[in-house]
Every structure is written in structure tokens, then in C-alpha cells.
Design a protein around this motif. Structure first.
Motif, mmCIF file in Angstrom:
data_model
loop_
_atom_site.group_PDB
_atom_site.id
_atom_site.type_symbol
_atom_site.label_atom_id
_atom_site.label_comp_id
_atom_site.label_asym_id
_atom_site.label_seq_id
_atom_site.Cartn_x
_atom_site.Cartn_y
_atom_site.Cartn_z
ATOM 1 N N GLU A 51 0.832 -1.199 0.000
ATOM 2 C CA GLU A 51 0.000 0.000 0.000
ATOM 3 C C GLU A 51 0.869 1.252 0.000
ATOM 4 O OE1 GLU A 51 -3.298 0.236 -0.327
ATOM 5 O OE2 GLU A 51 -3.362 -1.942 -0.561
ATOM 6 N N VAL A 52 2.030 1.168 0.637
ATOM 7 C CA VAL A 52 2.954 2.314 0.653
ATOM 8 C C VAL A 52 3.530 2.536 -0.746
ATOM 9 C CG1 VAL A 52 5.006 3.307 1.705
ATOM 10 C CG2 VAL A 52 3.512 1.834 3.055
ATOM 11 N N MET A 53 3.943 1.441 -1.397
ATOM 12 C CA MET A 53 4.480 1.572 -2.745
ATOM 13 C C MET A 53 3.439 2.154 -3.696
ATOM 14 S SD MET A 53 7.061 1.235 -4.737
ATOM 15 C CE MET A 53 8.241 0.093 -3.998
ATOM 16 N N ARG A 54 2.211 1.718 -3.554
ATOM 17 C CA ARG A 54 1.150 2.241 -4.426
ATOM 18 C C ARG A 54 0.917 3.727 -4.178
ATOM 19 N NH1 ARG A 54 -1.519 -3.046 -3.038
ATOM 20 N NH2 ARG A 54 -1.050 -4.394 -4.823
ATOM 21 N N MET A 55 1.095 4.159 -2.931
ATOM 22 C CA MET A 55 0.968 5.572 -2.616
ATOM 23 C C MET A 55 1.995 6.388 -3.392
ATOM 24 S SD MET A 55 1.663 7.439 1.053
ATOM 25 C CE MET A 55 3.427 7.116 0.966
ATOM 26 N N TYR A 56 3.241 5.931 -3.392
ATOM 27 C CA TYR A 56 4.295 6.632 -4.124
ATOM 28 C C TYR A 56 4.084 6.528 -5.629
ATOM 29 C CZ TYR A 56 7.150 7.424 0.039
ATOM 30 O OH TYR A 56 7.622 7.863 1.250
ATOM 31 N N ALA A 57 3.666 5.353 -6.095
ATOM 32 C CA ALA A 57 3.511 5.131 -7.536
ATOM 33 C C ALA A 57 2.330 5.901 -8.111
ATOM 34 C CB ALA A 57 3.343 3.639 -7.813
ATOM 35 N N SER A 58 1.397 6.325 -7.274
ATOM 36 C CA SER A 58 0.241 7.074 -7.770
ATOM 37 C C SER A 58 0.632 8.453 -8.264
ATOM 38 C CB SER A 58 -0.819 7.199 -6.667
ATOM 39 O OG SER A 58 -0.344 8.019 -5.598
ATOM 40 N N SER A 59 1.781 8.962 -7.830
ATOM 41 C CA SER A 59 2.276 10.269 -8.280
ATOM 42 C C SER A 59 3.795 10.203 -8.436
ATOM 43 C CB SER A 59 1.895 11.355 -7.259
ATOM 44 O OG SER A 59 2.398 12.621 -7.648
ATOM 45 N N PRO A 60 4.267 9.540 -9.501
ATOM 46 C CA PRO A 60 5.715 9.317 -9.663
ATOM 47 C C PRO A 60 6.554 10.597 -9.634
ATOM 48 C CG PRO A 60 4.467 8.006 -11.218
ATOM 49 C CD PRO A 60 3.494 8.948 -10.590
ATOM 50 N N LYS A 61 6.128 11.607 -10.381
ATOM 51 C CA LYS A 61 6.909 12.845 -10.447
ATOM 52 C C LYS A 61 7.004 13.505 -9.070
ATOM 53 C CE LYS A 61 7.194 17.342 -12.737
ATOM 54 N NZ LYS A 61 6.549 18.280 -13.708
ATOM 55 N N GLY A 62 5.873 13.625 -8.395
ATOM 56 C CA GLY A 62 5.882 14.230 -7.070
ATOM 57 C C GLY A 62 6.686 13.414 -6.073
ATOM 58 N N SER A 63 6.652 12.102 -6.215
ATOM 59 C CA SER A 63 7.407 11.238 -5.310
ATOM 60 C C SER A 63 8.904 11.401 -5.501
ATOM 61 C CB SER A 63 7.001 9.768 -5.535
ATOM 62 O OG SER A 63 5.657 9.564 -5.178
ATOM 63 N N VAL A 64 9.331 11.549 -6.752
ATOM 64 C CA VAL A 64 10.756 11.769 -7.029
ATOM 65 C C VAL A 64 11.205 13.101 -6.432
ATOM 66 C CG1 VAL A 64 12.448 12.219 -8.849
ATOM 67 C CG2 VAL A 64 10.825 10.340 -9.097
ATOM 68 N N GLU A 65 10.391 14.136 -6.592
ATOM 69 C CA GLU A 65 10.743 15.458 -6.042
ATOM 70 C C GLU A 65 10.814 15.400 -4.521
ATOM 71 O OE1 GLU A 65 7.756 18.023 -7.589
ATOM 72 O OE2 GLU A 65 8.621 18.095 -9.599
ATOM 73 N N ARG A 66 9.877 14.696 -3.922
ATOM 74 C CA ARG A 66 9.864 14.585 -2.468
ATOM 75 C C ARG A 66 11.078 13.796 -1.977
ATOM 76 N NH1 ARG A 66 4.527 12.304 0.387
ATOM 77 N NH2 ARG A 66 5.063 10.443 -0.832
ATOM 78 N N TYR A 67 11.435 12.761 -2.711
ATOM 79 C CA TYR A 67 12.609 11.961 -2.344
ATOM 80 C C TYR A 67 13.867 12.826 -2.350
ATOM 81 C CZ TYR A 67 16.389 8.557 -2.751
ATOM 82 O OH TYR A 67 17.558 7.859 -2.562
ATOM 83 N N LYS A 68 14.027 13.641 -3.390
ATOM 84 C CA LYS A 68 15.202 14.506 -3.476
ATOM 85 C C LYS A 68 15.228 15.505 -2.320
ATOM 86 C CE LYS A 68 15.588 14.259 -8.534
ATOM 87 N NZ LYS A 68 15.449 15.009 -9.808
ATOM 88 N N LEU A 69 14.057 16.029 -1.996
ATOM 89 C CA LEU A 69 13.989 17.015 -0.918
ATOM 90 C C LEU A 69 14.325 16.392 0.431
ATOM 91 C CD1 LEU A 69 13.320 19.989 -0.367
ATOM 92 C CD2 LEU A 69 10.948 19.291 0.035
ATOM 93 N N THR A 70 13.828 15.194 0.688
ATOM 94 C CA THR A 70 14.112 14.547 1.971
ATOM 95 C C THR A 70 15.585 14.186 2.116
ATOM 96 O OG1 THR A 70 13.500 12.365 1.064
ATOM 97 C CG2 THR A 70 11.792 13.597 2.230
ATOM 98 N N ARG A 71 16.277 14.012 0.997
ATOM 99 C CA ARG A 71 17.718 13.728 1.058
ATOM 100 C C ARG A 71 18.497 14.983 1.442
ATOM 101 N NH1 ARG A 71 15.407 9.963 0.633
ATOM 102 N NH2 ARG A 71 16.063 9.852 2.765
ATOM 103 N N GLU A 72 17.923 16.157 1.163
ATOM 104 C CA GLU A 72 18.626 17.419 1.386
ATOM 105 C C GLU A 72 18.327 18.044 2.744
ATOM 106 O OE1 GLU A 72 17.275 19.780 -1.820
ATOM 107 O OE2 GLU A 72 18.284 18.595 -3.386
ATOM 108 N N VAL A 73 17.160 17.738 3.311
ATOM 109 C CA VAL A 73 16.720 18.395 4.545
ATOM 110 C C VAL A 73 16.647 17.375 5.687
ATOM 111 C CG1 VAL A 73 14.906 19.761 5.635
ATOM 112 C CG2 VAL A 73 15.379 20.032 3.179
ATOM 113 N N PRO A 74 17.536 17.467 6.679
ATOM 114 C CA PRO A 74 17.554 16.492 7.783
ATOM 115 C C PRO A 74 16.217 16.361 8.507
ATOM 116 C CG PRO A 74 19.554 17.807 7.811
ATOM 117 C CD PRO A 74 18.655 18.432 6.781
ATOM 118 N N ALA A 75 15.497 17.462 8.696
ATOM 119 C CA ALA A 75 14.221 17.404 9.414
ATOM 120 C C ALA A 75 13.204 16.550 8.666
ATOM 121 C CB ALA A 75 13.665 18.812 9.615
ATOM 122 N N LEU A 76 13.239 16.620 7.343
ATOM 123 C CA LEU A 76 12.320 15.807 6.543
ATOM 124 C C LEU A 76 12.735 14.346 6.573
ATOM 125 C CD1 LEU A 76 11.742 18.127 3.455
ATOM 126 C CD2 LEU A 76 10.373 17.910 5.528
#
Length: 259
Positions: A101-126
Motif C-alpha cells: 500500500e505504501v508503494m502504491r501511494m508513491y507510484a500514484s504520483s511518480p513525479k511528485g514522489s521523485v521530487e519529495r525523495y530529493k527534498l528529503t535527502r537534502e533536509v535532515p528534518a524531513l
């Protein structure tokens, strides 16, 4: 009620709530990308989404939490998978279906998920917020597995005192396998058959950590759900129509090893 899983809402209320959370998350992501995470305030996120500050705090406790708008609802769906599991299904397979169910959550919006992944790598709080979300799934799956030990399936060197350890390790292995595949998929731009990659990873986890768990109510002839035998140079597999594919594949792989 299990920890961290909120009461069910009406479908209309849940849809409206999730819509608002996603709008706030989209506004936050855009501001973080243009202004930077540290320079963005909650008031600016609320204004960009066209709502009041108090509306933001009805949905999120902080701006870092706004980056993960779907996890609460996904956790509820994962729990529903566990609660609706067929009686003959191996508990570890049930947990694997739950984390999908978690994978499907990410796969439902691939572009947004990639952007969020990049952001979480850059911001320790995230990144810390993401780790906290992962821990919630691990606790849910650990509780489920702990309630599905099969005494007859235990190895002789496993005692009752080891059950919490085995349940936690198995749950962690499923979540870790999922996250490994997810991160690899996101780093690659969210392309490719991620579910097939996930099934391969789960088969490895099942072989390694599947010992000792049993279904809640053994179904008739459950042990014969997937039987494989060699006839000359041909492998013949007999399986129930509702046998999970990983169970069938595991039976085939075991037969091949015995050649």
C-alpha cells in the motif's frame, strides 16, 4: 485500537480531508523548491493553498509533516489488509501485501514522489520525519506477526522469549526490502516495473524469515496449497487457485534446489 492508526472516517470526509492535505503538501513542495525549506513558513504555505493558518494546523502539526500527506491513510489501508487476510495465507505474505500500500501511494504520483525523495535527502528534518513514518509501519507489522506464531513450525532452538525478536526482525526485513526497492526506483526517475522488483525482494525475505509463523486459522489441506514434484526432467506444480504467487514460486525454487 492499535497505536498510530486513527478511527475510520466516512468516505466523503476522508476524500475531502485527503484532498486538502494534498493541496497543502503541493503548496509546501513548491515553496520549498523556490524559497528553500528553512525560509518557508507555515503562514506562507497556508496562503499559497488559499486557506487560513488554523486550517493548516488541523491537518498537520508542522511544515515538515506536510511533505507526507498520505501516510496516515496508507497506514489505515495497510492495517485493513492485515485484518482481511485469508485464513490460509502465510502471515509474512500478508505483511508484504500490506506494505505494498505504501508503494502504491508513491507510484500514484511518480513525479511528485521523485521530487519529495530529493527534498528529503537534502533536509535532515524531513529525513527524520520519513524515518518516523517508517517506524509506524514496522510497529504495525511486528504486532501482527507476533500474533501469528505457529508452535508446530518453530525450530527447536527457538523459544517463546525469542518470538518478539523474530517478529520485529521479520517486520523490519519486509519494510527494509520495500524501502530498498522504493529508493532505487525513485533514484532511477520512478520508471520500470516496481511491483515486479518488489515481489522479487519479498521472495528473498520470505525464504529467509518465514520460519515459525502460521496462519490464524489453518484452512483444510493448507499444507498442500502449493506442492511441487519432479517427474523426470519436468517439474509439476499443483496449487490452489487462491494460493499467493510468492508461495507457489517458493515451492518451485525449493524443488529446484533439491535437484
Amino acid at each position: 485500537m492499535p497505536e498510530s492508526v486513527k478511527p475510520a472516517r466516512t468516505p466523503a470526509a476522508s476524500t475531502q480531508r485527503l484532498k486538502m492535505r494534498r493541496e497543502l503538501a503541493a503548496a509546501a513542495m513548491e515553496l520549498f523548491a523556490t524559497k528553500g525549506y528553512e525560509a518557508t513558513t507555515v503562514d506562507e504555505i497556508a496562503a499559497a493553498a488559499g486557506v487560513a493558518r488554523r486550517t493548516f494546523f488541523r491537518h498537520f502539526r508542522s511544515k515538515e509533516e506536510a511533505i507526507f500527506p498520505d501516510h496516515d491513510d496508507t497506514l489505515v489501508r495497510a492495517q485493513a489488509v492485515l485484518e482481511a487476510a485469508p485464513p490460509h495465507e502465510h502471515p509474512l505474505d500478508t505483511v508484504c501485501r500490506g506494505i505494498k500500500e505504501v508503494m502504491r501511494m508513491y507510484a500514484s504520483s511518480p513525479k511528485g514522489s521523485v521530487e519529495r525523495y530529493k527534498l528529503t535527502r537534502e533536509v535532515p528534518a524531513l529525513r527524520e520525519r520519513e524515518i518516523a513514518s517508517v517506524a509506524r509501519y514496522e510497529r504495525l507489522f511486528t504486532r501482527y506477526l507476533l500474533g501469528h506464531f505457529d508452535e508446530a513450525a518453530h525450530r527447536e532452538d527457538v523459544s517463546d522469549y525469542d518470538e518478539p525478536l523474530l517478529a520485529e526482525v521479520a517486520a523490519s526485513a519486509v519494510v527494509t526490502a520495500h524501502n530498498h526497492v522504493l529508493r532505487r526506483w525513485l533514484r532511477g526517475g520512478a520508471v520500470g516495473d516496481v511491483e515486479a522488483q518488489l515481489d522479487h525482494a519479498f521472495a528473498i525475505v520470505r525464504r529467509t524469515f518465514g520460519t515459525g509463523f502460521g496462519a490464524s486459522r489453518p484452512a483444510p489441506a493448507a499444507e498442500a496449497a502449493a506442492e511441487t514434484e519432479r517427474r523426470g526432467e519436468v517439474l509439476v506444480t499443483v496449487a490452489r487457485t487462491d494460493t499467493p504467487l510468492p508461495e507457489i514460486m517458493h515451492s518451485i525454487e525449493e524443488a529446484l534446489r533439491r535437484r
